[in-house]
Design a protein around this motif. Structure first.
Motif, PDB file in Angstrom:
ATOM      1  N   GLY A 213       0.830  -1.214   0.000  1.00  0.00           N
ATOM      2  CA  GLY A 213       0.000   0.000   0.000  1.00  0.00           C
ATOM      3  C   GLY A 213       0.855   1.251   0.000  1.00  0.00           C
ATOM      4  O   GLY A 213       1.956   1.266   0.543  1.00  0.00           O
ATOM      5  N   ASP A 214       0.330   2.304  -0.619  1.00  0.00           N
ATOM      6  CA  ASP A 214       1.096   3.546  -0.646  1.00  0.00           C
ATOM      7  C   ASP A 214       0.862   4.358   0.623  1.00  0.00           C
ATOM      8  O   ASP A 214       1.636   5.221   0.976  1.00  0.00           O
ATOM      9  N   LYS A 215      -0.252   4.017   1.344  1.00  0.00           N
ATOM     10  CA  LYS A 215      -0.546   4.784   2.547  1.00  0.00           C
ATOM     11  C   LYS A 215      -0.321   3.893   3.775  1.00  0.00           C
ATOM     12  O   LYS A 215      -0.777   2.747   3.811  1.00  0.00           O
ATOM     13  N   LEU A 216       0.386   4.426   4.772  1.00  0.00           N
ATOM     14  CA  LEU A 216       0.693   3.620   5.953  1.00  0.00           C
ATOM     15  C   LEU A 216      -0.488   3.623   6.931  1.00  0.00           C
ATOM     16  O   LEU A 216      -1.163   4.637   7.071  1.00  0.00           O
ATOM     17  N   PRO A 217      -0.732   2.493   7.583  1.00  0.00           N
ATOM     18  CA  PRO A 217      -1.855   2.445   8.528  1.00  0.00           C
ATOM     19  C   PRO A 217      -1.557   3.221   9.810  1.00  0.00           C
ATOM     20  O   PRO A 217      -0.397   3.494  10.118  1.00  0.00           O
ATOM     21  N   THR A 218      -2.592   3.547  10.541  1.00  0.00           N
ATOM     22  CA  THR A 218      -2.439   4.128  11.877  1.00  0.00           C
ATOM     23  C   THR A 218      -3.319   3.316  12.833  1.00  0.00           C
ATOM     24  O   THR A 218      -4.110   2.470  12.379  1.00  0.00           O
ATOM     25  N   THR A 219      -3.179   3.575  14.122  1.00  0.00           N
ATOM     26  CA  THR A 219      -3.960   2.793  15.099  1.00  0.00           C
ATOM     27  C   THR A 219      -4.760   3.717  16.017  1.00  0.00           C
ATOM     28  O   THR A 219      -4.383   4.872  16.216  1.00  0.00           O
ATOM     29  N   THR A 220      -5.841   3.174  16.566  1.00  0.00           N
ATOM     30  CA  THR A 220      -6.608   3.945  17.555  1.00  0.00           C
ATOM     31  C   THR A 220      -7.008   3.062  18.723  1.00  0.00           C
ATOM     32  O   THR A 220      -7.311   1.886  18.552  1.00  0.00           O
ATOM     33  N   GLN A 221      -7.030   3.669  19.905  1.00  0.00           N
ATOM     34  CA  GLN A 221      -7.474   2.956  21.107  1.00  0.00           C
ATOM     35  C   GLN A 221      -9.002   2.864  21.092  1.00  0.00           C
ATOM     36  O   GLN A 221      -9.662   3.610  20.352  1.00  0.00           O
TER      37      GLN A 221
ATOM     38  N   SER B  56       0.451   1.163  29.506  1.00  0.00           N
ATOM     39  CA  SER B  56      -0.002   2.569  29.500  1.00  0.00           C
ATOM     40  C   SER B  56       1.081   3.489  28.944  1.00  0.00           C
ATOM     41  O   SER B  56       0.815   4.654  28.646  1.00  0.00           O
ATOM     42  N   GLY B  57       2.292   2.948  28.772  1.00  0.00           N
ATOM     43  CA  GLY B  57       3.358   3.769  28.204  1.00  0.00           C
ATOM     44  C   GLY B  57       3.332   3.834  26.679  1.00  0.00           C
ATOM     45  O   GLY B  57       4.051   4.629  26.074  1.00  0.00           O
ATOM     46  N   ILE B  58       2.483   2.972  26.044  1.00  0.00           N
ATOM     47  CA  ILE B  58       2.443   2.978  24.575  1.00  0.00           C
ATOM     48  C   ILE B  58       1.041   3.231  24.010  1.00  0.00           C
ATOM     49  O   ILE B  58       0.868   3.379  22.809  1.00  0.00           O
ATOM     50  N   SER B  59       0.032   3.240  24.883  1.00  0.00           N
ATOM     51  CA  SER B  59      -1.347   3.436  24.410  1.00  0.00           C
ATOM     52  C   SER B  59      -2.184   4.038  25.532  1.00  0.00           C
ATOM     53  O   SER B  59      -1.899   3.792  26.713  1.00  0.00           O
ATOM     54  N   GLY B  60      -3.232   4.760  25.148  1.00  0.00           N
ATOM     55  CA  GLY B  60      -4.135   5.335  26.152  1.00  0.00           C
ATOM     56  C   GLY B  60      -5.242   4.368  26.552  1.00  0.00           C
ATOM     57  O   GLY B  60      -6.163   4.739  27.288  1.00  0.00           O
ATOM     58  N   THR B  61      -5.171   3.112  26.076  1.00  0.00           N
ATOM     59  CA  THR B  61      -6.251   2.146  26.331  1.00  0.00           C
ATOM     60  C   THR B  61      -6.476   1.908  27.836  1.00  0.00           C
ATOM     61  O   THR B  61      -7.610   1.904  28.314  1.00  0.00           O
TER      62      THR B  61
ATOM     63  N   TYR C 166      -5.874  -3.224  34.947  1.00  0.00           N
ATOM     64  CA  TYR C 166      -4.534  -3.760  35.213  1.00  0.00           C
ATOM     65  C   TYR C 166      -3.619  -3.433  34.032  1.00  0.00           C
ATOM     66  O   TYR C 166      -3.918  -3.784  32.882  1.00  0.00           O
ATOM     67  N   ASP C 167      -2.532  -2.744  34.339  1.00  0.00           N
ATOM     68  CA  ASP C 167      -1.572  -2.334  33.308  1.00  0.00           C
ATOM     69  C   ASP C 167      -0.555  -3.464  33.121  1.00  0.00           C
ATOM     70  O   ASP C 167       0.278  -3.708  33.995  1.00  0.00           O
ATOM     71  N   SER C 168      -0.607  -4.129  31.968  1.00  0.00           N
ATOM     72  CA  SER C 168       0.314  -5.266  31.755  1.00  0.00           C
ATOM     73  C   SER C 168       1.762  -4.778  31.601  1.00  0.00           C
ATOM     74  O   SER C 168       2.692  -5.561  31.689  1.00  0.00           O
ATOM     75  N   GLU C 169       1.910  -3.508  31.299  1.00  0.00           N
ATOM     76  CA  GLU C 169       3.232  -2.892  31.090  1.00  0.00           C
ATOM     77  C   GLU C 169       3.959  -3.456  29.879  1.00  0.00           C
ATOM     78  O   GLU C 169       5.157  -3.256  29.697  1.00  0.00           O
ATOM     79  N   LEU C 170       3.255  -4.228  29.059  1.00  0.00           N
ATOM     80  CA  LEU C 170       3.773  -4.669  27.752  1.00  0.00           C
ATOM     81  C   LEU C 170       2.551  -4.964  26.877  1.00  0.00           C
ATOM     82  O   LEU C 170       1.584  -4.225  26.964  1.00  0.00           O
ATOM     83  N   SER C 171       2.575  -5.979  26.076  1.00  0.00           N
ATOM     84  CA  SER C 171       1.413  -6.222  25.209  1.00  0.00           C
ATOM     85  C   SER C 171       1.461  -7.657  24.673  1.00  0.00           C
ATOM     86  O   SER C 171       2.258  -8.473  25.136  1.00  0.00           O
TER      87      SER C 171
ATOM     88  N   GLY D 115       5.852   5.679  14.417  1.00  0.00           N
ATOM     89  CA  GLY D 115       4.723   5.681  15.352  1.00  0.00           C
ATOM     90  C   GLY D 115       5.071   6.302  16.694  1.00  0.00           C
ATOM     91  O   GLY D 115       4.223   6.392  17.582  1.00  0.00           O
ATOM     92  N   GLY D 116       6.338   6.682  16.868  1.00  0.00           N
ATOM     93  CA  GLY D 116       6.752   7.344  18.107  1.00  0.00           C
ATOM     94  C   GLY D 116       6.790   6.422  19.309  1.00  0.00           C
ATOM     95  O   GLY D 116       6.709   6.871  20.452  1.00  0.00           O
ATOM     96  N   ARG D 117       6.895   5.096  19.071  1.00  0.00           N
ATOM     97  CA  ARG D 117       6.846   4.172  20.202  1.00  0.00           C
ATOM     98  C   ARG D 117       8.217   3.630  20.589  1.00  0.00           C
ATOM     99  O   ARG D 117       8.318   2.696  21.371  1.00  0.00           O
ATOM    100  N   LEU D 118       9.282   4.203  20.056  1.00  0.00           N
ATOM    101  CA  LEU D 118      10.611   3.782  20.502  1.00  0.00           C
ATOM    102  C   LEU D 118      11.191   4.948  21.276  1.00  0.00           C
ATOM    103  O   LEU D 118      11.484   5.999  20.718  1.00  0.00           O
ATOM    104  N   THR D 119      11.294   4.755  22.589  1.00  0.00           N
ATOM    105  CA  THR D 119      11.684   5.868  23.436  1.00  0.00           C
ATOM    106  C   THR D 119      13.198   5.937  23.547  1.00  0.00           C
ATOM    107  O   THR D 119      13.799   5.251  24.344  1.00  0.00           O
ATOM    108  N   SER D 120      13.778   6.697  22.692  1.00  0.00           N
ATOM    109  CA  SER D 120      15.219   6.894  22.727  1.00  0.00           C
ATOM    110  C   SER D 120      15.525   8.196  22.022  1.00  0.00           C
ATOM    111  O   SER D 120      14.733   8.667  21.211  1.00  0.00           O
ATOM    112  N   ALA D 121      16.681   8.724  22.329  1.00  0.00           N
ATOM    113  CA  ALA D 121      17.084   9.944  21.640  1.00  0.00           C
ATOM    114  C   ALA D 121      17.187   9.660  20.147  1.00  0.00           C
ATOM    115  O   ALA D 121      17.496   8.542  19.735  1.00  0.00           O
TER     116      ALA D 121
END
Ligand code: MYR
Length: 280
Positions: A55-63, A90-95, A114-119, A169-175
């Protein structure tokens, strides 16, 4: 005391397991070319990767919308005294925050988010444990203590074929500079304090997978009874082969196979691979 268990779609628990254990599922969604699809309901893992590959358009996600939580919790509150709702970090989604906010509005049942802190299936392990304990008639307090005990032993490592998805997607927390230095290699990733961070810089996929096995090996040697899941981004054949090798090497560990579905696949890209494990 009757307790219901809810999780979101990113645990990717097979439908028959959810049905057997009465685990209720709230879907997150992917948006592809302006169309919204609820994962595990409107779109399968395979169709998702086929759709976006060229696809030419990249998908996005929603909670999930808070209204979906309110609707399900209100329904469950008619029958249950408590609801345990297990979610992706909760560090990667507002769900998770959505479940907390909806839970505060519910009369008739106490909602414990309950926050699984991963997925993914690592989160699934918590939902399955909670549902099993709820079926045994355990109190929410005991169930949450069981989940916290499981959390102490939870490990999840994964690698992606192309870090650009996580970066976009802004989900890799690093400089930014660190991300730049990682783009040409296959770093092993994991969760720390609810967010994704590089665990080690590794140059090839083969070496990254080997390193994950070394980490599993360290825990196997501690002698606890473990369950583990191989998680793949549309690489079933590779996962099946890896499972056979691991089962031979570690006959006392219970291995299963799961996948990075559409929502998580949007952020990791096709070809990702991971392994998570914890106590049974
Ligand atoms: C949303 O839009 O709220 C969903 C955001 C999901 C971000 C997913 C990031 C990758 C998670 C990888 C999990 C690996 C677990 C072993």
């Amino acid at each position: 005391m009757k307790t219901a268990v809810v999780t979101d779609s990113t645990s990717y628990i097979p439908k028959h397991v959810r049905e057997t254990l009465d685990i209720h599922m709230i879907p997150l969604s992917v948006v592809i070319k302006g169309e919204t699809y609820r994962e595990e309901i409107d779109i399968t893992m395979k169709d998702f990767y086929d759709e976006v590959r060229n696809g030419d358009k990249l998908p996005t996600t929603t909670q999930p919308p808070i209204g979906e939580f309110e609707k399900l919790f209100t329904e469950l509150a008619k029958e249950f005294d408590a609801i345990i709702s297990v979610h992706l970090s909760s560090g990667i989604s507002g769900t998770y925050q959505g479940a907390v906010a909806a839970g505060d509005t519910i009369a008739g049942a106490k909602v414990y988010a309950y926050d699984s802190e991963l997925s993914c299936m690592a989160q699934g392990f918590y939902a399955i444990k909670a549902a099993t304990m709820a079926k045994e008639g355990k109190e929410p307090r005991e169930i949450l203590a069981g989940l916290d005990e499981m959390k102490k032993h939870m490990r999840a490592y994964f690698m992606v074929d192309d870090l650009a998805h996580l970066q976009r997607g802004g989900r890799l927390t690093s400089a930014q500079a660190i991300i730049g230095s990682l783009l040409s290699i296959k770093p092993l990733l994991h969760f720390q304090d609810k967010v994704i961070v590089p665990f080690e810089k590794i140059r090839s996929r083969k070496k990254a997978l080997k390193r994950i096995v070394d980490l599993l090996d360290e825990d196997v040697k501690k002698g606890k009874s473990l369950q583990a899941t191989i998680i793949h981004g549309n690489r079933l054949d590779e996962a099946v082969q890896w499972k056979a090798e691991l089962t031979k090497q570690y006959p006392h560990v219970e291995f299963s196979i799961s996948y990075f579905g559409p929502v998580i696949g949007t952020h990791l890209g096709e070809g990702s691979m991971g392994l998570c494990w914890t106590i049974k």
